[in-house]
Design a protein around this motif. Structure first.
Motif, short mmCIF file in Angstrom:
data_model
loop_
_atom_site.label_atom_id
_atom_site.label_comp_id
_atom_site.label_asym_id
_atom_site.label_seq_id
_atom_site.Cartn_x
_atom_site.Cartn_y
_atom_site.Cartn_z
N PHE A 102 0.91 -1.26 -0.14
CA PHE A 102 -0.03 -0.14 0.04
C PHE A 102 0.89 1.54 -0.05
CE2 PHE A 102 -2.11 -2.77 3.37
CZ PHE A 102 -2.56 -3.81 2.60
N ASN A 103 1.80 1.24 0.98
CA ASN A 103 2.65 2.62 0.96
C ASN A 103 1.76 3.66 0.93
OD1 ASN A 103 4.97 1.39 1.18
ND2 ASN A 103 5.21 0.99 -1.14
N LEU A 104 0.89 3.79 2.16
CA LEU A 104 -0.06 5.11 2.39
C LEU A 104 1.06 5.67 3.35
CD1 LEU A 104 -3.66 4.18 2.64
CD2 LEU A 104 -2.59 5.08 0.85
N TRP A 105 0.89 7.32 3.42
CA TRP A 105 1.82 7.85 4.62
C TRP A 105 1.00 7.80 5.65
CZ3 TRP A 105 1.50 11.25 -0.25
CH2 TRP A 105 2.20 10.85 -1.28
N PRO A 106 1.36 7.05 6.60
CA PRO A 106 0.83 7.02 8.04
C PRO A 106 0.36 8.23 8.77
CG PRO A 106 3.08 6.60 8.30
CD PRO A 106 2.89 6.70 6.92
N HIS A 107 0.86 9.40 8.53
CA HIS A 107 0.62 10.45 9.24
C HIS A 107 -0.16 11.40 8.50
CE1 HIS A 107 3.85 11.38 6.56
NE2 HIS A 107 3.45 12.65 6.56
N MET A 108 -0.80 10.92 7.46
CA MET A 108 -1.96 11.79 6.64
C MET A 108 -3.11 10.98 6.43
SD MET A 108 0.15 13.37 3.47
CE MET A 108 1.67 13.97 3.75
N SER A 109 -4.46 11.71 6.83
CA SER A 109 -5.55 10.83 6.65
C SER A 109 -5.72 10.54 5.34
CB SER A 109 -6.74 11.91 6.99
OG SER A 109 -6.65 12.94 6.03
N ALA A 110 -6.82 9.55 4.93
CA ALA A 110 -6.92 8.99 3.47
C ALA A 110 -6.94 9.99 2.65
CB ALA A 110 -8.22 8.08 3.51
N LEU A 111 -7.70 11.25 3.05
CA LEU A 111 -8.23 12.21 1.97
C LEU A 111 -6.61 13.01 1.92
CD1 LEU A 111 -9.97 13.90 0.33
CD2 LEU A 111 -10.38 15.40 2.45
N GLY A 112 -5.81 13.25 3.08
CA GLY A 112 -4.52 13.98 2.89
C GLY A 112 -3.77 13.14 2.08
N ALA A 151 -3.73 3.85 9.99
CA ALA A 151 -3.64 2.67 10.99
C ALA A 151 -5.29 2.42 11.24
CB ALA A 151 -3.09 3.32 11.93
N GLN A 152 -6.16 3.16 11.02
CA GLN A 152 -7.72 2.99 11.44
C GLN A 152 -8.35 2.41 10.26
OE1 GLN A 152 -8.32 7.09 11.89
NE2 GLN A 152 -8.52 7.01 14.08
N LEU A 153 -7.77 1.62 9.19
CA LEU A 153 -8.32 1.22 8.25
C LEU A 153 -7.91 -0.29 7.84
CD1 LEU A 153 -7.95 4.00 5.53
CD2 LEU A 153 -9.90 3.59 6.71
N SER A 154 -8.80 -0.74 7.38
CA SER A 154 -8.23 -2.37 7.11
C SER A 154 -7.57 -2.34 5.96
CB SER A 154 -9.54 -3.16 6.81
OG SER A 154 -10.11 -2.92 5.36
N GLY A 155 -6.94 -3.58 5.55
CA GLY A 155 -5.92 -3.63 4.52
C GLY A 155 -6.69 -3.35 3.31
N ARG B 212 3.27 13.50 21.66
CA ARG B 212 1.79 13.26 21.69
C ARG B 212 1.07 13.89 20.61
NH1 ARG B 212 1.46 14.07 27.29
NH2 ARG B 212 0.84 16.07 26.97
N ARG B 213 1.12 15.01 20.23
CA ARG B 213 0.79 15.84 19.17
C ARG B 213 1.15 15.08 17.77
NH1 ARG B 213 -1.50 20.58 18.04
NH2 ARG B 213 -0.73 20.76 15.88
N VAL B 214 2.59 14.84 17.47
CA VAL B 214 2.94 14.26 16.15
C VAL B 214 2.48 12.76 16.03
CG1 VAL B 214 4.55 15.98 15.65
CG2 VAL B 214 5.13 13.74 16.79
N GLY B 215 2.33 12.06 17.26
CA GLY B 215 2.18 10.67 17.33
C GLY B 215 0.84 10.45 17.30
N ARG B 216 -0.27 11.38 16.86
CA ARG B 216 -1.72 10.97 17.15
C ARG B 216 -2.18 10.23 16.16
NH1 ARG B 216 -4.27 16.81 18.29
NH2 ARG B 216 -2.96 17.32 16.24
N PHE B 217 -1.32 10.05 14.88
CA PHE B 217 -1.88 9.20 13.91
C PHE B 217 -1.70 7.89 13.98
CE2 PHE B 217 2.42 10.31 12.67
CZ PHE B 217 2.97 9.17 12.16
N LEU B 218 -0.92 7.48 15.06
CA LEU B 218 -0.68 5.98 15.37
C LEU B 218 -1.59 5.50 16.16
CD1 LEU B 218 3.29 6.45 16.25
CD2 LEU B 218 2.15 5.57 14.25
N VAL B 219 -2.57 6.30 16.77
CA VAL B 219 -3.80 5.96 17.36
C VAL B 219 -4.80 5.21 16.57
CG1 VAL B 219 -5.35 6.48 19.40
CG2 VAL B 219 -3.02 7.63 19.01
N ARG B 220 -5.04 3.85 17.16
CA ARG B 220 -6.20 3.36 16.51
C ARG B 220 -7.66 3.81 17.22
NH1 ARG B 220 -6.26 -1.40 13.43
NH2 ARG B 220 -4.22 -1.97 12.75
#
Ligand SMILES: Nc1ncnc2c1ncn2[C@@H]1O[C@H](COP(=O)(O)OP(=O)(O)O)[C@@H](O)[C@H]1O
Ligand SMILES: [Mg+2]
Lengths: 270, 221
Positions: A102-112, A151-155, B212-220
Motif C-alpha cells: 500500500f505505502n500510504l503515508w501514515p501521518h496523513m488521513s486518507a484524504l490527505g 492505521a484506522q483502516l483495514s488492509g 503526543r501531538r505528532v504521534g496522534r496518527f498512530l492511535v487506532r
C-alpha cells in the motif's frame, strides 16, 4: 502519438542485473491503450523487478522503455546517461503505481494522502484538491473514510485509498504489483472489484498477480514470466487452457492442485 | 551551617540575566545545530559519495573533540584564520556545530526508519526530493526521533556551562562568581542546579507535548 495503434507502453529488450544476478534477460512487451495485461510467474522470476522498471523505480540497464513515445528514465541510451529528475517525473506523470504494501503515508488521513500530490505537484488549491480527493475516495467506495488515518483502516481499505491516490493524478496507465497479496483473504474481493471497475472504464493496466481468476476474467493479455524472460503470452484462454509450454503447465498445475484440494474438502461428505 | 537566602535575593537581577543568557545561547545553538544537522543528514543520504565521505569525516572529528576544545579553537584559534568572533557569537556557533553532528546522526537514523516504499510512492506521484523529505519523511520519523532529539537538547543545555571560559556571562559564570565573592558556595550551587532544572524540565515537557501531538496518527480508533 494518440493514434490507437501506438502502444502506450513499449519495452524493447529490457534487461536488469543486481550485481551478478541477471534478473531480466531481454523483455519485450507492448501495452495498447485500454489493454489489461496480467503478469504471472513463479516467485523470484522478476515480476516485481519488471513492473518497477516500468516506473523507473529500478534502473533497467539494457534496452529501452517508452511511455507514450517518451524514453523512460534515461536521457541517452549509449552511453547510458540518467535523465534529470524533472524529465523523469514528466514521463512518469502518465503512470500510477500501486504497491503490494500500500505505502500510504501514515501521518496523513486518507484524504490527505490523496490530496498531497494534487497540491504539491499539480498545484491545485487545497479546496480544489479536497473536492477532487473526495470524488476519488467515493470512486473506490470510501467517501465516508476520508478523515481516517491509515492505521484506522483495514488492509483492503488502505489499498483502495492507495488506488484513489494514484488515480487522482489522472494517469493513462496504472501499474499494480501484487495488490492483493498482503491482504487477508476476505478483503481481496473488494480490491479486485475496484480494479475490475477500472478495467471496465477503459484504464490501461499492467497487473502482477497470483489471482488467476482475476487474470482469466479481466485480462486481455496474460504474460508468463520465467527466468527473466516472457516465455508465453496470449489471451487468457490460450494461456490457461491450451498452453503447450511445460514450465507454464507446471506453474498452473500448482494452482489447480491447490484448488482441487478445496474442491475435495467441499465434496467430502460430513 | 547557615543558609543565607539574602545572598541570592540581593542578586536576583544578575542571576536572572545569567539565566537569560544561558537560555539564549542554548536556544540559538540548538536551532543552528538542528538546521545544520538536518542538512548534514540529508546531504549524506542523497549527496553521493563525494559529499558523504567528507561529511562522515566532519562528524567523526567533531565528535572526537571535547566541547571545551572546540570553543577554544573557535574563539582563540579563529583570529589566526581571520575569524574574530564576539564571545557570544563564538559560543552560539560552537554550540551549533557541536550539536549538529549528534543531531545529524539522529536524523540519519530517522530517515532510515521510514519505509523505502513510502518514498517510492511519493516519487511515483511526481513529488520532488525536498517535498518528499519535508512532507513524507520528516513528519513520520519525528515520532521516532523526538525522544533522542530532546535528550540531545537537554545535554546541550548543560554544555552551555562551558561557555563561561570564553567570558560569556551565563548562569554558571554568574553564580560561581557570586560564590567565590561571598564564599556562599552551597547557596549559589543550589540555585545553579535549580536554574538548569527549570530549563531542562521546560524542554522535556515541550518534548512530551510534541510527541503526543505528532504521534496522534498512530492511535487506532
Ligand atoms: N533490490 C534488489 N537487490 C538485489 N536483488 C534483488 C533486488 N530486488 C530483487 N532482487 C532479486 O531479483 C530476483 C527477482 O525478484 P522479484 O522481481 O522481486 O521477483 P518476483 O516479484 O517475481 O517474485 C530475485 O532473485 C531477487 O532476489
Ligand atoms: Mg514480487
Amino acid at each position: 502519438m494518440n493514434d490507437v495503434t501506438t502502444p502506450i507502453l513499449t519495452l524493447r529488450n529490457v534487461g536488469k542485473r543486481f550485481g551478478t544476478n541477471q534478473v531480466l534477460k531481454g523483455v519485450d512487451l507492448d501495452v495498447q491503450r485500454s489493454e489489461v495485461v496480467c503478469l504471472i510467474g513463479p516467485s523470484g522470476s522478476g515480476k516485481s523487478t519488471l513492473l518497477r522498471s516500468m516506473a523507473f523505480l529500478e534502473e533497467y540497464d539494457e534496452g529501452e522503455i517508452h511511455i507514450n513515445g517518451q524514453l523512460l528514465g534515461w536521457q541517452s541510451i549509449s552511453p547510458r546517461r540518467r535523465a534529470s529528475r524533472s524529465r523523469l517525473n514528466q514521463v512518469r506523470s502518465s503512470l500510477g503505481m500501486v504497491f503490494q504494501q500500500f505505502n500510504l503515508w501514515p501521518h496523513m488521513s486518507a484524504l490527505g494522502n490523496v490530496c498531497e500530490a494534487l497540491v504539491r505537484v499539480k498545484g491545485l488549491t487545497r479546496s480544489d484538491a479536497e473536492r477532487k480527493g473526495r470524488a476519488m475516495l467515493d470512486k473506490v467506495g470510501l467517501a465516508e473514510k476520508a478523515d481516517a488515518f491509515p492505521a484506522q483502516l483495514s488492509g483492503g481499505q488502505q489499498q483502495r485509498v492507495a488506488i484513489a491516490r494514484a488515480l487522482a493524478m489522472e494517469p493513462s496507465l496504472m501499474l499494480f504489483d501484487e495488490p492483493t497479496s498482503a491482504l487477508d483473504p476476505e478483503l481481496v474481493g473488494e480490491v479486485l472489484q475496484v480494479m475490475k471497475q477500472l478495467a471496465a472504464d477503459g484504464m490501461t493496466m499492467v497487473v502482477v498477480t497470483h489471482e488467476m481468476g482475476f487474470a482469466a476474467q479481466v485480462a486481455d493479455t496474460v504474460a508468463f514470466l520465467d527466468g527473466g524472460h516472457i516465455v508465453a503470452k496470449g489471451a487468457p484462454r490460450d494461456i490457461f487452457h491450451d498452453t503447450e509450454h511445460p514450465r507454464l503447465q507446471q506453474f498452473l498445475q500448482n494452482y489447480l492442485d491447490r484448488n482441487a484440494f478445496w474442491q475435495d474438502l467441499k465434496e467430502t461428505p460430513a | 551551617m547557615m543558609f543565607d537566602v539574602s545572598i541570592i535575593t540581593d542578586r536576583v537581577e544578575p542571576i536572572l540575566h545569567g539565566l537569560l543568557v544561558t537560555f539564549q545561547t542554548w536556544f540559538a545553538g540548538v536551532l543552528i545545530g538542528l538546521v545544520l544537522g538536518l542538512g548534514i543528514a540529508v546531504l549524506q543520504l542523497f549527496g553521493g559519495r563525494w559529499l558523504r565521505i567528507p561529511l562522515r569525516m566532519f562528524i567523526e572529528v567533531i565528535r572526537a573533540t571535547p566541547f571545551l576544545v572546540l570553543l577554544f579553537l573557535l574563539y582563540y584559534g579563529g583570529p589566526e584564520f581571520g575569524l574574530s568572533l564576539e564571545p557570544i557569537t563564538a559560543g552560539i556557533l560552537g554550540m551549533g556545530v557541536y550539536g549538529s553532528v549528534y543531531f545529524a546522526e539522529i536524523f540519519r537514523g530517522g530517515f532510515q526508519s521510514v519505509p523505502k516504499g513510502h518514498v517510492e510512492a511519493a516519487e511515483c506521484l511526481g513529488m520532488g526530493r525536498w517535498q518528499c523529505i519535508w512532507r513524507v519523511q520528516l513528519p513520520q520519523m519525528l515520532v521516532i526521533i523526538l525522544p533522542a532529539l530532546v535528550n540531545m537538547i537537554t545535554i546541550l543545555c548543560k554544555e552551555t556551562a562551558v561557555l563561561s571560559i570564553i567570558t560569556i556571562p551565563e548562569l554558571t559564570m554568574v553564580l560561581t562568581g557570586i560564590g567565590s565573592e561571598t564564599f556562599a558556595f552551597v547557596e549559589t550551587l543550589l540555585v545553579l542546579c535549580i536554574g538548569y532544572l527549570i530549563l531542562i524540565e521546560l524542554s522535556s515537557r515541550l518534548g512530551l507535548w510534541l510527541e503526543r501531538r505528532v504521534g496522534r496518527f498512530l492511535v487506532r480508533s
